[in-house]
Design a protein around this motif. Structure first.
Motif, PDB file in Angstrom:
ATOM      1  N   UNK A 165      23.825  16.742 -30.931  1.00  0.00           N
ATOM      2  CA  UNK A 165      23.071  15.614 -30.372  1.00  0.00           C
ATOM      3  C   UNK A 165      23.957  14.611 -29.641  1.00  0.00           C
ATOM      4  N   UNK A 166      25.109  14.198 -30.182  1.00  0.00           N
ATOM      5  CA  UNK A 166      25.940  13.260 -29.415  1.00  0.00           C
ATOM      6  C   UNK A 166      26.391  13.819 -28.063  1.00  0.00           C
ATOM      7  N   UNK A 167      26.731  15.108 -27.999  1.00  0.00           N
ATOM      8  CA  UNK A 167      27.098  15.725 -26.723  1.00  0.00           C
ATOM      9  C   UNK A 167      25.930  15.706 -25.751  1.00  0.00           C
ATOM     10  N   UNK A 168      24.769  16.077 -26.261  1.00  0.00           N
ATOM     11  CA  UNK A 168      23.575  16.137 -25.414  1.00  0.00           C
ATOM     12  C   UNK A 168      23.235  14.753 -24.891  1.00  0.00           C
ATOM     13  N   UNK A 169      23.244  13.765 -25.756  1.00  0.00           N
ATOM     14  CA  UNK A 169      22.882  12.414 -25.340  1.00  0.00           C
ATOM     15  C   UNK A 169      23.891  11.842 -24.345  1.00  0.00           C
ATOM     16  N   UNK A 170      25.159  12.130 -24.534  1.00  0.00           N
ATOM     17  CA  UNK A 170      26.177  11.658 -23.590  1.00  0.00           C
ATOM     18  C   UNK A 170      25.928  12.233 -22.204  1.00  0.00           C
ATOM     19  N   UNK A 171      25.666  13.517 -22.137  1.00  0.00           N
ATOM     20  CA  UNK A 171      25.392  14.151 -20.848  1.00  0.00           C
ATOM     21  C   UNK A 171      24.121  13.642 -20.209  1.00  0.00           C
ATOM     22  N   UNK A 172      23.083  13.473 -21.030  1.00  0.00           N
ATOM     23  CA  UNK A 172      21.812  12.975 -20.505  1.00  0.00           C
ATOM     24  C   UNK A 172      21.973  11.563 -19.968  1.00  0.00           C
ATOM     25  N   UNK A 173      22.674  10.717 -20.695  1.00  0.00           N
ATOM     26  CA  UNK A 173      22.863   9.325 -20.266  1.00  0.00           C
ATOM     27  C   UNK A 173      23.588   9.259 -18.932  1.00  0.00           C
ATOM     28  N   UNK A 174      24.600  10.093 -18.750  1.00  0.00           N
ATOM     29  CA  UNK A 174      25.330  10.107 -17.480  1.00  0.00           C
ATOM     30  C   UNK A 174      24.428  10.573 -16.339  1.00  0.00           C
ATOM     31  N   UNK A 175      23.647  11.601 -16.586  1.00  0.00           N
ATOM     32  CA  UNK A 175      22.737  12.130 -15.564  1.00  0.00           C
ATOM     33  C   UNK A 175      21.661  11.094 -15.227  1.00  0.00           C
ATOM     34  N   UNK A 176      21.105  10.436 -16.245  1.00  0.00           N
ATOM     35  CA  UNK A 176      20.084   9.415 -16.018  1.00  0.00           C
ATOM     36  C   UNK A 176      20.678   8.208 -15.295  1.00  0.00           C
ATOM     37  N   UNK A 177      21.898   7.832 -15.629  1.00  0.00           N
ATOM     38  CA  UNK A 177      22.574   6.722 -14.962  1.00  0.00           C
ATOM     39  C   UNK A 177      22.625   6.967 -13.450  1.00  0.00           C
ATOM     40  N   UNK A 178      23.017   8.160 -13.079  1.00  0.00           N
ATOM     41  CA  UNK A 178      23.083   8.524 -11.658  1.00  0.00           C
ATOM     42  C   UNK A 178      21.698   8.503 -11.023  1.00  0.00           C
ATOM     43  N   UNK A 179      20.701   9.060 -11.707  1.00  0.00           N
ATOM     44  CA  UNK A 179      19.357   9.129 -11.136  1.00  0.00           C
ATOM     45  C   UNK A 179      18.731   7.740 -10.998  1.00  0.00           C
ATOM     46  N   UNK A 180      18.961   6.855 -11.946  1.00  0.00           N
ATOM     47  CA  UNK A 180      18.441   5.491 -11.837  1.00  0.00           C
ATOM     48  C   UNK A 180      18.989   4.803 -10.590  1.00  0.00           C
ATOM     49  N   UNK A 181      20.272   4.983 -10.323  1.00  0.00           N
ATOM     50  CA  UNK A 181      20.878   4.389  -9.127  1.00  0.00           C
ATOM     51  C   UNK A 181      20.304   5.008  -7.859  1.00  0.00           C
ATOM     52  N   UNK A 182      20.044   6.314  -7.882  1.00  0.00           N
ATOM     53  CA  UNK A 182      19.447   6.969  -6.723  1.00  0.00           C
ATOM     54  C   UNK A 182      18.046   6.429  -6.450  1.00  0.00           C
ATOM     55  N   UNK A 183      17.282   6.171  -7.496  1.00  0.00           N
ATOM     56  CA  UNK A 183      15.927   5.634  -7.323  1.00  0.00           C
ATOM     57  C   UNK A 183      15.961   4.238  -6.715  1.00  0.00           C
ATOM     58  N   UNK A 184      16.933   3.432  -7.102  1.00  0.00           N
ATOM     59  CA  UNK A 184      17.072   2.087  -6.540  1.00  0.00           C
ATOM     60  C   UNK A 184      17.368   2.170  -5.047  1.00  0.00           C
ATOM     61  N   UNK A 185      18.167   3.168  -4.637  1.00  0.00           N
ATOM     62  CA  UNK A 185      18.564   3.303  -3.232  1.00  0.00           C
ATOM     63  C   UNK A 185      17.535   4.041  -2.367  1.00  0.00           C
ATOM     64  N   UNK A 186      16.588   4.700  -3.005  1.00  0.00           N
ATOM     65  CA  UNK A 186      15.611   5.498  -2.269  1.00  0.00           C
ATOM     66  C   UNK A 186      14.552   4.608  -1.604  1.00  0.00           C
ATOM     67  N   UNK A 187      14.288   4.840  -0.332  1.00  0.00           N
ATOM     68  CA  UNK A 187      13.244   4.099   0.389  1.00  0.00           C
ATOM     69  C   UNK A 187      11.913   4.672  -0.065  1.00  0.00           C
ATOM     70  N   UNK A 188      11.255   3.970  -1.006  1.00  0.00           N
ATOM     71  CA  UNK A 188      10.040   4.501  -1.607  1.00  0.00           C
ATOM     72  C   UNK A 188       9.050   3.432  -2.068  1.00  0.00           C
ATOM     73  N   UNK A 189       9.422   2.185  -2.015  1.00  0.00           N
ATOM     74  CA  UNK A 189       8.602   1.147  -2.620  1.00  0.00           C
ATOM     75  C   UNK A 189       7.733   0.444  -1.582  1.00  0.00           C
TER      76      UNK A 189
END
Length: 143
Positions: free
Chosen positions: A23-47
């Motif tokens: 679980x700690x390995x999985x959560x670490x990887x997920x958090x990093x992937x989500x961190x990147x995706x959250x930033x991509x959503x902020x930069x995406x022209x969609x709102x």
């Protein structure tokens, strides 16, 4: 504002040692992937935006749809913190004078519509699928 994501799944052949190791390995990887995706959503022209023009600090005029990047302070204010082996917290604001994250997410009257960048990120990086894939991958590696 706190957004809580809870995932449930059925484990077959319960093994507490596997949970503690994986679980700690999985959560670490997920958090990093989500961190990147959250930033991509902020930069995406969609709102979608109101019909009024907005003059950004960098001199551009924005219409609709748009991103949530102006000076970049909001984007840079994203912070990821590991609270425990099974909990990660993301926050925005509190740095560089960014005090308006809640207004972005929830909106503020008719002039400032809500712009939810969190839900689309969670839909593109679903925890349940990530957990299942990583659990299987770690199992094949013997971890």
């Amino acid at each position: 504002m706190t957004v809580v994501v809870r995932a449930t799944w059925q484990l077959e052949g319960w093994n507490g040692d596997e949970l503690r190791r994986r679980v700690p390995f999985i959560l670490t990887g997920f958090a990093a992937k989500l961190d990147t995706q959250l930033k991509e959503e902020i930069k995406l022209v969609q709102f979608p935006w109101t019909n009024r023009k907005t003059y950004r600090r960098n001199g551009t005029i924005e219409g609709s749809p748009r991103d949530i990047v102006d000076t970049g302070a909001f984007l840079r204010s994203q912070n990821r913190r590991r609270d425990s082996p099974t909990q990660v917290t993301f926050t925005w604001g509190g740095t560089g004078g960014v005090t308006y994250a809640g207004y972005i997410l929830q909106g503020k009257g008719a002039s400032y519509p809500a712009r939810d960048w969190i839900r689309p990120a969670l839909e593109k990086v679903p925890l349940e699928r990530y957990f299942q894939d990583e659990w299987s991958r770690l199992a094949t590696q013997g971890l």
